[in-house]
Every structure is written in C-alpha cells, then in structure tokens.
Design a protein around this motif. Structure first.
Motif, PDB file in Angstrom:
ATOM      1  N   PRO A   1       0.841  -1.207   0.000  1.00  0.00           N
ATOM      2  CA  PRO A   1       0.000   0.000   0.000  1.00  0.00           C
ATOM      3  C   PRO A   1       0.870   1.249   0.000  1.00  0.00           C
ATOM      4  O   PRO A   1       2.095   1.169   0.143  1.00  0.00           O
ATOM      5  N   SER A   2       0.234   2.397  -0.110  1.00  0.00           N
ATOM      6  CA  SER A   2       0.982   3.651  -0.170  1.00  0.00           C
ATOM      7  C   SER A   2       1.767   3.916   1.108  1.00  0.00           C
ATOM      8  O   SER A   2       2.744   4.663   1.097  1.00  0.00           O
ATOM      9  N   SER A   3       1.368   3.306   2.190  1.00  0.00           N
ATOM     10  CA  SER A   3       2.093   3.468   3.453  1.00  0.00           C
ATOM     11  C   SER A   3       3.449   2.762   3.438  1.00  0.00           C
ATOM     12  O   SER A   3       4.290   3.024   4.298  1.00  0.00           O
ATOM     13  N   GLY A   4       3.683   1.877   2.503  1.00  0.00           N
ATOM     14  CA  GLY A   4       5.012   1.308   2.317  1.00  0.00           C
ATOM     15  C   GLY A   4       5.226  -0.121   2.783  1.00  0.00           C
ATOM     16  O   GLY A   4       6.171  -0.766   2.320  1.00  0.00           O
ATOM     17  N   GLU A   5       4.417  -0.602   3.688  1.00  0.00           N
ATOM     18  CA  GLU A   5       4.693  -1.961   4.167  1.00  0.00           C
ATOM     19  C   GLU A   5       4.428  -2.989   3.084  1.00  0.00           C
ATOM     20  O   GLU A   5       3.638  -2.767   2.183  1.00  0.00           O
ATOM     21  N   MET A   6       5.117  -4.096   3.161  1.00  0.00           N
ATOM     22  CA  MET A   6       4.969  -5.181   2.195  1.00  0.00           C
ATOM     23  C   MET A   6       4.149  -6.289   2.851  1.00  0.00           C
ATOM     24  O   MET A   6       4.488  -6.781   3.920  1.00  0.00           O
ATOM     25  N   ILE A   7       3.100  -6.696   2.183  1.00  0.00           N
ATOM     26  CA  ILE A   7       2.187  -7.691   2.731  1.00  0.00           C
ATOM     27  C   ILE A   7       2.219  -8.933   1.858  1.00  0.00           C
ATOM     28  O   ILE A   7       1.939  -8.867   0.658  1.00  0.00           O
ATOM     29  N   PHE A   8       2.550 -10.069   2.465  1.00  0.00           N
ATOM     30  CA  PHE A   8       2.569 -11.325   1.731  1.00  0.00           C
ATOM     31  C   PHE A   8       1.142 -11.762   1.413  1.00  0.00           C
ATOM     32  O   PHE A   8       0.272 -11.747   2.276  1.00  0.00           O
ATOM     33  N   LEU A   9       0.901 -12.133   0.147  1.00  0.00           N
ATOM     34  CA  LEU A   9      -0.444 -12.522  -0.266  1.00  0.00           C
ATOM     35  C   LEU A   9      -0.569 -14.017  -0.505  1.00  0.00           C
ATOM     36  O   LEU A   9      -1.491 -14.663  -0.003  1.00  0.00           O
ATOM     37  N   ILE A  10       0.355 -14.562  -1.307  1.00  0.00           N
ATOM     38  CA  ILE A  10       0.142 -15.927  -1.770  1.00  0.00           C
ATOM     39  C   ILE A  10       1.441 -16.518  -2.283  1.00  0.00           C
ATOM     40  O   ILE A  10       2.333 -15.784  -2.724  1.00  0.00           O
ATOM     41  N   TYR A  11       1.568 -17.837  -2.184  1.00  0.00           N
ATOM     42  CA  TYR A  11       2.775 -18.548  -2.606  1.00  0.00           C
ATOM     43  C   TYR A  11       2.411 -19.763  -3.460  1.00  0.00           C
ATOM     44  O   TYR A  11       1.420 -20.446  -3.191  1.00  0.00           O
ATOM     45  N   GLN A  12       3.244 -20.004  -4.491  1.00  0.00           N
ATOM     46  CA  GLN A  12       3.076 -21.190  -5.346  1.00  0.00           C
ATOM     47  C   GLN A  12       4.431 -21.846  -5.537  1.00  0.00           C
ATOM     48  O   GLN A  12       5.372 -21.204  -5.990  1.00  0.00           O
ATOM     49  N   GLY A  13       4.543 -23.102  -5.176  1.00  0.00           N
ATOM     50  CA  GLY A  13       5.775 -23.839  -5.418  1.00  0.00           C
ATOM     51  C   GLY A  13       5.754 -24.455  -6.796  1.00  0.00           C
ATOM     52  O   GLY A  13       4.693 -24.810  -7.310  1.00  0.00           O
ATOM     53  N   SER A  14       6.927 -24.647  -7.381  1.00  0.00           N
ATOM     54  CA  SER A  14       6.985 -25.140  -8.751  1.00  0.00           C
ATOM     55  C   SER A  14       6.461 -26.563  -8.879  1.00  0.00           C
ATOM     56  O   SER A  14       6.026 -26.979  -9.951  1.00  0.00           O
ATOM     57  N   TYR A  15       6.482 -27.304  -7.791  1.00  0.00           N
ATOM     58  CA  TYR A  15       5.997 -28.680  -7.856  1.00  0.00           C
ATOM     59  C   TYR A  15       4.565 -28.836  -7.352  1.00  0.00           C
ATOM     60  O   TYR A  15       4.026 -29.947  -7.320  1.00  0.00           O
ATOM     61  N   ASP A  16       3.980 -27.720  -6.939  1.00  0.00           N
ATOM     62  CA  ASP A  16       2.595 -27.801  -6.452  1.00  0.00           C
ATOM     63  C   ASP A  16       1.669 -28.155  -7.614  1.00  0.00           C
ATOM     64  O   ASP A  16       1.730 -27.535  -8.674  1.00  0.00           O
ATOM     65  N   GLN A  17       0.810 -29.124  -7.379  1.00  0.00           N
ATOM     66  CA  GLN A  17      -0.083 -29.591  -8.442  1.00  0.00           C
ATOM     67  C   GLN A  17      -1.262 -28.667  -8.654  1.00  0.00           C
ATOM     68  O   GLN A  17      -1.784 -28.539  -9.768  1.00  0.00           O
ATOM     69  N   GLN A  18      -1.692 -28.033  -7.565  1.00  0.00           N
ATOM     70  CA  GLN A  18      -2.877 -27.177  -7.663  1.00  0.00           C
ATOM     71  C   GLN A  18      -2.488 -25.714  -7.563  1.00  0.00           C
ATOM     72  O   GLN A  18      -1.498 -25.354  -6.918  1.00  0.00           O
ATOM     73  N   ASN A  19      -3.310 -24.887  -8.170  1.00  0.00           N
ATOM     74  CA  ASN A  19      -3.107 -23.447  -8.049  1.00  0.00           C
ATOM     75  C   ASN A  19      -3.381 -22.994  -6.625  1.00  0.00           C
ATOM     76  O   ASN A  19      -4.354 -23.434  -6.001  1.00  0.00           O
ATOM     77  N   ALA A  20      -2.529 -22.120  -6.129  1.00  0.00           N
ATOM     78  CA  ALA A  20      -2.692 -21.624  -4.766  1.00  0.00           C
ATOM     79  C   ALA A  20      -3.883 -20.674  -4.678  1.00  0.00           C
ATOM     80  O   ALA A  20      -4.163 -19.916  -5.618  1.00  0.00           O
ATOM     81  N   THR A  21      -4.574 -20.741  -3.541  1.00  0.00           N
ATOM     82  CA  THR A  21      -5.669 -19.800  -3.282  1.00  0.00           C
ATOM     83  C   THR A  21      -5.580 -19.356  -1.828  1.00  0.00           C
ATOM     84  O   THR A  21      -5.226 -20.138  -0.944  1.00  0.00           O
ATOM     85  N   GLU A  22      -5.896 -18.069  -1.612  1.00  0.00           N
ATOM     86  CA  GLU A  22      -5.951 -17.517  -0.255  1.00  0.00           C
ATOM     87  C   GLU A  22      -7.060 -16.480  -0.234  1.00  0.00           C
ATOM     88  O   GLU A  22      -6.882 -15.353  -0.668  1.00  0.00           O
ATOM     89  N   GLY A  23      -8.225 -16.899   0.232  1.00  0.00           N
ATOM     90  CA  GLY A  23      -9.334 -15.955   0.276  1.00  0.00           C
ATOM     91  C   GLY A  23      -9.698 -15.456  -1.108  1.00  0.00           C
ATOM     92  O   GLY A  23      -9.981 -16.233  -2.010  1.00  0.00           O
ATOM     93  N   ARG A  24      -9.657 -14.131  -1.286  1.00  0.00           N
ATOM     94  CA  ARG A  24     -10.003 -13.552  -2.594  1.00  0.00           C
ATOM     95  C   ARG A  24      -8.857 -13.627  -3.599  1.00  0.00           C
ATOM     96  O   ARG A  24      -9.024 -13.234  -4.755  1.00  0.00           O
ATOM     97  N   TYR A  25      -7.712 -14.097  -3.153  1.00  0.00           N
ATOM     98  CA  TYR A  25      -6.548 -14.172  -4.038  1.00  0.00           C
ATOM     99  C   TYR A  25      -6.360 -15.601  -4.556  1.00  0.00           C
ATOM    100  O   TYR A  25      -6.460 -16.561  -3.794  1.00  0.00           O
ATOM    101  N   SER A  26      -6.078 -15.702  -5.818  1.00  0.00           N
ATOM    102  CA  SER A  26      -5.701 -16.988  -6.380  1.00  0.00           C
ATOM    103  C   SER A  26      -4.577 -16.758  -7.381  1.00  0.00           C
ATOM    104  O   SER A  26      -4.420 -15.663  -7.935  1.00  0.00           O
ATOM    105  N   LEU A  27      -3.778 -17.779  -7.557  1.00  0.00           N
ATOM    106  CA  LEU A  27      -2.641 -17.669  -8.452  1.00  0.00           C
ATOM    107  C   LEU A  27      -2.900 -18.595  -9.635  1.00  0.00           C
ATOM    108  O   LEU A  27      -3.067 -19.805  -9.443  1.00  0.00           O
ATOM    109  N   ASN A  28      -2.925 -18.047 -10.809  1.00  0.00           N
ATOM    110  CA  ASN A  28      -3.132 -18.826 -12.026  1.00  0.00           C
ATOM    111  C   ASN A  28      -1.761 -19.246 -12.539  1.00  0.00           C
ATOM    112  O   ASN A  28      -1.091 -18.508 -13.263  1.00  0.00           O
ATOM    113  N   PHE A  29      -1.361 -20.439 -12.127  1.00  0.00           N
ATOM    114  CA  PHE A  29      -0.008 -20.936 -12.399  1.00  0.00           C
ATOM    115  C   PHE A  29      -0.033 -21.771 -13.668  1.00  0.00           C
ATOM    116  O   PHE A  29      -0.657 -22.822 -13.722  1.00  0.00           O
TER     117      PHE A  29
END
Lengths: 117, 115
Positions: free
Chosen positions: A40-68
């Motif tokens: 955000p504009s305040s500067g802090e960095m917020i981790f949202l989501i992680y995907q490993g290269s060997y993960d079979q499924q796309n990662a999801t966290e609440g409203r966030y999803s990663l289209n891998f």
C-alpha cells in the motif's frame, strides 16, 4: 534478461470486478517458488500468496488466487470481487533453486492497481 | 503470526551522521533476514542477506563498509548507514523468514532522509 516480468505498470479497475495481474518468470531451475506481495501507499509489504513449482494445484488464499501455468512460465494473480482497499502496488517475486539453497527472492517491477468506486 | 518490527519508521538527519535501523522478528526465530532499498515508485532492490552469527552477504554494487549489517540473534538484525549522505536517502525495508521455502515477512520500512 529479466527474471520476473510484470508488463502492466498500472491498472484501473471498477470496484467489485475481478482483477488479473500478469507475471511471467524466467528460470532454468526445476525447483522454484513464486510469491505475490502487496505494498500500500504506506510502504509496508504484505505477503499474499505462494506457489511452489511442484505444487499440483493453483494456490488460493481468500479472494486471491494464483493462475499458475508452468509451461508458459506465468503466475498471474487473480483478485476476485475487488475492493477499494485493494488499491496498491503489487509485486510478483521468485525464489530460485531448491529449498534451503538460497532464500533470496527476486522482485518484478510491480503493477500499481487502482480500484475505482 | 510472523510479525516483523522495524524501527525507526522515519529518520531525518544531517549529512555525515550514522543511522542505525533495527529489524526484529517478534513471534518467530528468523534464520535469515534480508535488507532492501526501494527508490520512489521502483521495485525493491536486495542489498544483503543476513544469517545469524555470520557475516552478511552483500549484493553486487552494495558497499559493505557503507551499509553495516549485524545479525546478533535469531530475532534481531541491524543495518547501519555510516556517514550518510543525501544520496543515501531512500526507503529501507527488512524482511525475515522462518526458514527455507517460507515467505519473507516484511517490516514496515524506514524512510531515511539525509539533509
């Protein structure tokens, strides 16, 4: 060559719409991890989501999803039902190599997302 | 969990002053801490990787005598900008990770302004 490419420097999206933030990566290492962070504009960095290269499924966290899409080397972030508070800078990042060898991550240049009321 | 505290959040000081920035992992032991620098509207640039009890590993182009890093314990790393000059003005942000394959958790950053 850039390791992480975010082609959208800025995006404007209407509130409640879904958003896709693009990220492509370049690595020859079979083991890697992909991250998305929000700043955000305040500067802090917020981790949202992680995907490993060997993960079979796309990662999801609440409203966030990663289209891998491994073959295309893309890791797009999808935000469903966007909210005004989602307005921020979003960074895609990658950790190369197997677990434990190196925890360094490389950041893309970021995409500034503006949610319109 | 995974809270990282960075202090101070803002520093304004005269040229030639040395400035120390602290980075603490409050609720976990951080095997590795990282220090980044961020210019306005730019991405984060990794400065150095810090492991507890050993010397920091600096990225190419980062002056280790200018940016002193001390990782004294599993919960504390410090960055000292020695004899700071106006060109050192920037946003400095630290991160800490519990271990391999874990996300980095960031402090809130320090905005350093050298007059």
């Amino acid at each position: 060559a850039q390791k992480i490419t975010q082609t959208q420097p800025g995006m404007f999206v209407q509130e409640k719409e879904a958003v896709t933030l693009d990220c492509t990566y370049d690595t020859s290492d079979p083991s890697y991890g992909l991250f998305w962070y929000k700043q955000p504009s305040s500067g802090e960095m917020i981790f949202l989501i992680y995907q490993g290269s060997y993960d079979q499924q796309n990662a999801t966290e609440g409203r966030y999803s990663l289209n891998f899409q491994k073959a295309r080397k893309s890791a797009n972030l999808v935000i469903s039902a966007s909210q005004l508070g989602d307005s921020a800078m979003y960074f895609c990042a990658m950790r190369e190599g197997p677990m434990g060898r190196d925890d360094k991550i490389i950041f893309g240049k970021g995409t500034r997302l503006h949610i319109l009321p | 969990g995974a809270v990282v505290s960075q202090h101070p959040s803002r520093v304004i000081c005269k040229s030639g002053t040395s400035v120390k920035i602290e980075c603490r992992s409050l609720d976990f032991q951080a095997t590795t801490m990282f220090w980044y620098r961020q210019f306005p509207k730019k991405s984060l640039m990794l400065m150095a990787t810090s492991n507890e009890g050993s010397k920091a590993t600096y990225e190419q182009g980062v002056e280790k005598d200018k940016f002193l890093i001390n990782h004294a314990s599993l919960t504390l790393s410090t960055l000292t900008v020695t004899s700071a000059h106006p060109e050192d003005s920037s946003f400095y942000i630290c991160s800490a990770t519990r271990g391999s394959n874990q996300p980095q958790h960031f402090g809130d950053g320090t905005r350093l302004s050298i007059l």
